[in-house]
Design a protein around this motif. Structure first.
Motif, short mmCIF file in Angstrom:
data_model
loop_
_atom_site.label_atom_id
_atom_site.label_comp_id
_atom_site.label_asym_id
_atom_site.label_seq_id
_atom_site.Cartn_x
_atom_site.Cartn_y
_atom_site.Cartn_z
N THR A 44 124.44 72.26 11.16
CA THR A 44 125.30 73.44 11.11
C THR A 44 125.98 73.60 9.75
OG1 THR A 44 126.82 72.00 12.23
CG2 THR A 44 125.84 73.72 13.52
N TYR A 45 125.76 72.61 8.91
CA TYR A 45 126.13 72.63 7.51
C TYR A 45 125.87 73.94 6.78
CZ TYR A 45 127.00 69.41 3.88
OH TYR A 45 127.59 68.72 2.90
N TYR A 46 124.79 74.55 7.15
CA TYR A 46 124.33 75.72 6.41
C TYR A 46 124.92 77.02 6.93
CZ TYR A 46 121.16 72.16 4.97
OH TYR A 46 120.67 70.99 4.48
N MET A 47 125.64 76.90 8.05
CA MET A 47 126.22 78.11 8.62
C MET A 47 127.46 78.51 7.85
SD MET A 47 125.84 77.32 12.61
CE MET A 47 126.81 78.68 13.23
N TYR A 70 117.06 77.45 9.34
CA TYR A 70 117.89 76.86 10.39
C TYR A 70 118.26 77.94 11.40
CZ TYR A 70 122.13 75.17 12.63
OH TYR A 70 123.07 74.82 13.55
N THR A 105 122.46 82.71 14.74
CA THR A 105 122.55 82.41 13.31
C THR A 105 121.23 81.93 12.75
OG1 THR A 105 124.83 81.76 13.67
CG2 THR A 105 123.84 81.11 11.58
N ARG A 158 119.60 80.85 8.88
CA ARG A 158 119.85 80.65 7.46
C ARG A 158 118.59 80.10 6.80
NH1 ARG A 158 123.27 83.49 7.86
NH2 ARG A 158 125.52 83.23 7.85
N ARG A 183 125.69 79.66 -1.72
CA ARG A 183 126.21 78.29 -1.68
C ARG A 183 125.15 77.38 -2.25
NH1 ARG A 183 127.83 75.81 3.74
NH2 ARG A 183 129.48 74.79 2.61
#
Lengths: 154, 322
Positions: free
Chosen positions: A142-145, B52, B57, B59, B84
């Motif tokens: 979930t780092y990338y959220m 992901y 969600t 990404r 990021r």
């Protein structure tokens, strides 16, 4: 960026918090040059006798090797580095608190058990905890959220 | 002795033994594949694009990873949403997070980032999961061995692992609940091995005009206190404890982190001060479960990518030493 480098060289910034500066110094010639210059300036001001070429090669060797060995001991956090508002903000708590205050004044005293007065968790109550979990737990994709965590610094 | 009897007396037991042995060896072989998968993500040089998915969600992330002179370097550029960049060098992780007028730097430590999601020490996983061979599939143009990690109990989710048949690199991983729903998945769309030893790519896109600010809301020092958790759920161990500063408060929030080798759970402990609304109850968000509880004037919140009973059990087991 240059200001921060300067602060680092002067030992005004906590070395622990400076990986970004090292990364930056590694990556851009301009910053690397500035880094060398700041060291020279500092050394001249302190009247240390350091041969410039020796200094440069030593710094660059250290940069390639182990960055934390190189910088002066941390003194204190400098005013030159901007500190942002902690992500784990009390803002949303305070809204809930002010609404609830009329009903619950005095019930939540430090370290007093309050088993029957706690409210059921609502929509966004626990977001801060979820974000902190995702940020610091060792295995989390979930780092990338992007979520409320990234309101930091705004 | 008839042929049938001979079959019953000798061949059948031998046959059963052979089948039994094969399954034992098969699981051992699968653990060898898992070990290779855990190492490959850290020791190979590769570049690719992975996606992901979690609920709504999605990404996309561009990754470059290199292992050079015994050190590991990786750069992850998040391509969707706000820019990021996540850099790691060994256990140290630095995130460059672009904001409107500045770049916020966040610091992390020792996390298992995709594709290095499996720990190199597999012993804790062997205690908690059984491996099952599923078959072969193509992922991102590569042939993958598909292996299920089936939990021994209902205190953790099931994982499916796609491991590159040739290199052992983790190509994809998904998390499945007891009902068979996919909760989360992460996998390569495209991946290739890097031949170069050049580290030119290991640098953020520095914007010299913007100020760089540190996010220093977290004190990453290890701390000890009077918290006791009598019976952690089977297979879970405390792996870390940190404290979070909360602006405008004299108190800090303690975060204890537990793991079974793969899944992780955080326990937050915060004194309930005047003006703070205590919370109780539970909540589910995709793979993440939350359980809030009040004890001796402290707010406890447990969060993890684990089933609801696991977060609840941790919250219920907390006591304070006198």
């Amino acid at each position: 960026m240059k200001q921060q480098l300067s602060a680092l060289v002067d030992g005004e910034v906590d070395v622990e918090r400076c990986e970004h500066i090292f990364l930056a110094a590694k990556s851009t010639g301009e910053v690397a040059q500035a880094w060398r210059e700041y060291h020279v300036i500092r050394d001249v001001m302190r009247e240390d006798y350091w041969n410039e070429s020796d200094l440069t090669s030593r710094i660059m060797a250290n940069l390639d090797d182990e960055p934390t060995l190189l910088a002066p001991q941390a003194v204190s956090a400098s005013e030159k580095v901007t500190h942002i508002r902690p992500r784990f903000s009390t803002y949303s708590w305070s809204i809930a608190a002010s609404v609830a205050a009329a009903f619950f004044v005095g019930l939540f005293v430090f370290n007093q058990p309050a088993p029957n007065t706690a409210m059921q968790i609502a929509d966004k109550d626990t977001d801060q905890y979820v974000v902190a979990h995702h940020n610091f737990a060792p295995s989390s994709a979930t780092y990338y959220m992007q979520n409320v965590a990234f309101s930091a610094g705004e | 002795m008839s042929l049938k009897l001979v079959f019953r007396a000798f061949f059948l037991p031998a046959l059963l033994l052979a089948v039994f042995n094969q399954s034992v060896y098969a699981e051992e072989d699968l653990w060898v594949t898992m070990q290779k998968t855990a190492s490959a993500a850290r020791e190979l040089n590769y570049q690719g694009l992975f996606v992901y998915h979690n609920g709504a969600t999605i990404r996309s992330v561009q990754i470059t990873h290199m292992y050079e002179g015994g050190r590991e370097f990786s750069r992850n550029v998040v391509l969707d949403g706000r820019p990021r960049e996540v850099f790691s060098e060994g256990d140290d992780i630095v995130i460059f997070n672009a904001k409107n007028d500045k770049i916020v730097i966040e610091k992390r430590r020792g996390q298992n980032l995709f594709p290095a999601m499996l720990p190199t020490q597999l012993y804790p996983l062997k205690q908690n999961y059984k491996l099952k061979y599923v078959g072969q599939e193509r992922i991102a143009g590569r042939l993958a061995q598909v292996i299920d990690m089936v939990p021994n109990d209902n205190l953790r989710y099931q994982y499916r692992v796609w491991s590159d048949a040739e290199y052992g690199l983790l190509l994809k991983m998904s998390m499945v609940d007891a009902q068979g729903h996919t909760l989360e998945q992460i996998g390569f769309n495209q991946v290739s091995m890097l031949q170069t030893k050049d580290l030119d790519w290991f640098q953020p896109k520095i914007d010299a005009t913007k100020p760089y600010v540190m996010d220093d809301s977290t004190d990453l020092t290890h701390i000890e206190d009077n918290l006791v958790i009598a019976n952690l759920p089977t297979g879970y161990k405390k792996v870390d404890q940190i404290q979070l500063k909360v602006q405008g408060k004299n108190t800090t929030v303690q975060q204890l982190i537990f793991s079974d080798g793969l899944a992780s759970v955080s326990l937050f402990v915060e004194p309930i001060v005047k003006g703070m609304q205590a919370r109780v109850g539970k909540k589910n968000m995709g793979s993440t479960n939350v359980y809030a509880h009040v004890l001796n004037g402290y707010q406890l919140v447990v969060v993890g990518e684990v089933p609801a009973q696991t977060v609840e059990q941790i919250a219920q087991q907390v006591t304070f030493k006198k």
